[in-house]
Design a protein around this motif. Structure first.
Motif, short mmCIF file in Angstrom:
data_model
loop_
_atom_site.label_atom_id
_atom_site.label_comp_id
_atom_site.label_asym_id
_atom_site.label_seq_id
_atom_site.Cartn_x
_atom_site.Cartn_y
_atom_site.Cartn_z
N ILE A 1 3.15 7.59 4.34
CA ILE A 1 3.94 7.57 3.12
C ILE A 1 5.09 6.60 3.38
O ILE A 1 5.24 6.11 4.50
N TYR A 2 5.88 6.31 2.37
CA TYR A 2 7.00 5.41 2.62
C TYR A 2 8.22 6.20 3.05
O TYR A 2 8.63 7.15 2.39
N LYS A 3 8.77 5.78 4.18
CA LYS A 3 10.02 6.36 4.68
C LYS A 3 10.94 5.20 5.04
O LYS A 3 10.59 4.35 5.87
N THR B 1 0.05 7.83 -0.37
CA THR B 1 0.95 7.66 -1.51
C THR B 1 2.37 7.33 -1.04
O THR B 1 2.77 7.67 0.06
N TYR B 2 3.08 6.65 -1.89
CA TYR B 2 4.44 6.21 -1.59
C TYR B 2 5.36 7.41 -1.43
O TYR B 2 6.06 7.55 -0.44
N ASP C 1 1.93 5.14 -7.77
CA ASP C 1 2.49 5.53 -6.48
C ASP C 1 1.67 4.92 -5.33
O ASP C 1 2.23 4.46 -4.34
N VAL C 2 0.36 4.92 -5.47
CA VAL C 2 -0.52 4.32 -4.45
C VAL C 2 -0.24 2.83 -4.35
O VAL C 2 -0.07 2.29 -3.24
N GLU C 3 -0.19 2.15 -5.47
CA GLU C 3 0.04 0.71 -5.46
C GLU C 3 1.44 0.36 -4.94
O GLU C 3 1.62 -0.66 -4.28
N ALA C 4 2.42 1.22 -5.23
CA ALA C 4 3.77 0.98 -4.72
C ALA C 4 3.77 0.98 -3.19
O ALA C 4 4.42 0.14 -2.55
N LEU C 5 3.03 1.92 -2.59
CA LEU C 5 2.97 1.96 -1.12
C LEU C 5 2.23 0.73 -0.58
O LEU C 5 2.69 0.11 0.38
N ASP C 6 1.10 0.39 -1.18
CA ASP C 6 0.37 -0.79 -0.71
C ASP C 6 1.26 -2.04 -0.76
O ASP C 6 1.28 -2.83 0.19
N ASN C 7 1.98 -2.21 -1.85
CA ASN C 7 2.86 -3.37 -1.99
C ASN C 7 3.95 -3.36 -0.93
O ASN C 7 4.28 -4.39 -0.34
N LYS C 8 4.52 -2.18 -0.68
CA LYS C 8 5.60 -2.06 0.31
C LYS C 8 5.07 -2.35 1.72
O LYS C 8 5.71 -3.07 2.50
N LEU C 9 3.91 -1.81 2.05
CA LEU C 9 3.34 -2.04 3.39
C LEU C 9 2.97 -3.50 3.58
O LEU C 9 3.14 -4.05 4.68
#
Length: 169
Positions: A61-63, A84-85, A102-110
């Protein structure tokens, strides 16, 4: 002749592939996966995996503040997968659109952090048969369809360590 040599090599390759396939069909394989990270233990875990030359998939997840850890997971040859983000059940399971966002937000962030394309591998928070999704009649089907359309594959677990329900450190 070159043709005869190619035929001989193809036959040899086919025989070796057959031997390999037969040997592998007798092997038991475990896939190591870790959820909900990264955490303060991730670097120690990576060291243990390195010691045994083992690879794993990290469903993250995003941390905030863990960008170096995300990069380290990838640099050591492991897979970053999407969990998920936010991992916020009420938010992500409120609609298909909210889940995909939420899924796409994490992919973009990673991708921003690691420079690598997303793995398109996902694990649902709570599992794919979570009660949160089933509260909405058609939502599981809609989410599965939306993920497939975007090229995602999802994996559940088949062993639960119950580490999410008790302190184990």
């Amino acid at each position: 002749s070159i043709l005869a040599e190619n035929i001989k090599l193809e036959k040899e390759l086919s025989e070796k592939q057959s031997t390999y396939d037969k040997a592998m069909s007798q092997k038991k394989i475990a896939h190591l996966t870790f959820d909900d990270g990264p955490s303060s233990n991730t670097l120690k875990l990576l060291d243990v995996l390195d010691k045994y030359n083992a690879k794993a998939t990290f469903f993250v997840i995003y941390k905030e503040g863990f960008d170096d850890i995300y990069r380290e997971i990838v640099n050591r040859g492991h897979v970053l997968a999407n969990h998920t983000y936010s991992h916020n059940y009420q938010k992500i399971y409120s609609s298909t659109k909210a889940f995909i966002s939420d899924v796409e937000a994490l992919d973009n962030k990673l991708k921003e952090i690691t420079g690598k394309e997303p793995s398109k591998i996902l694990r649902f928070p709570g599992g794919s048969n979570t009660g949160y999704m089933s509260e909405h009649k058609n939502m599981p089907h809609c989410i599965f369809k939306a993920l497939k359309h975007r090229g995602y594959t999802y994996f559940d677990w088949n062993v639960d360590s119950s580490d999410a329900t008790k302190v184990t450190l």
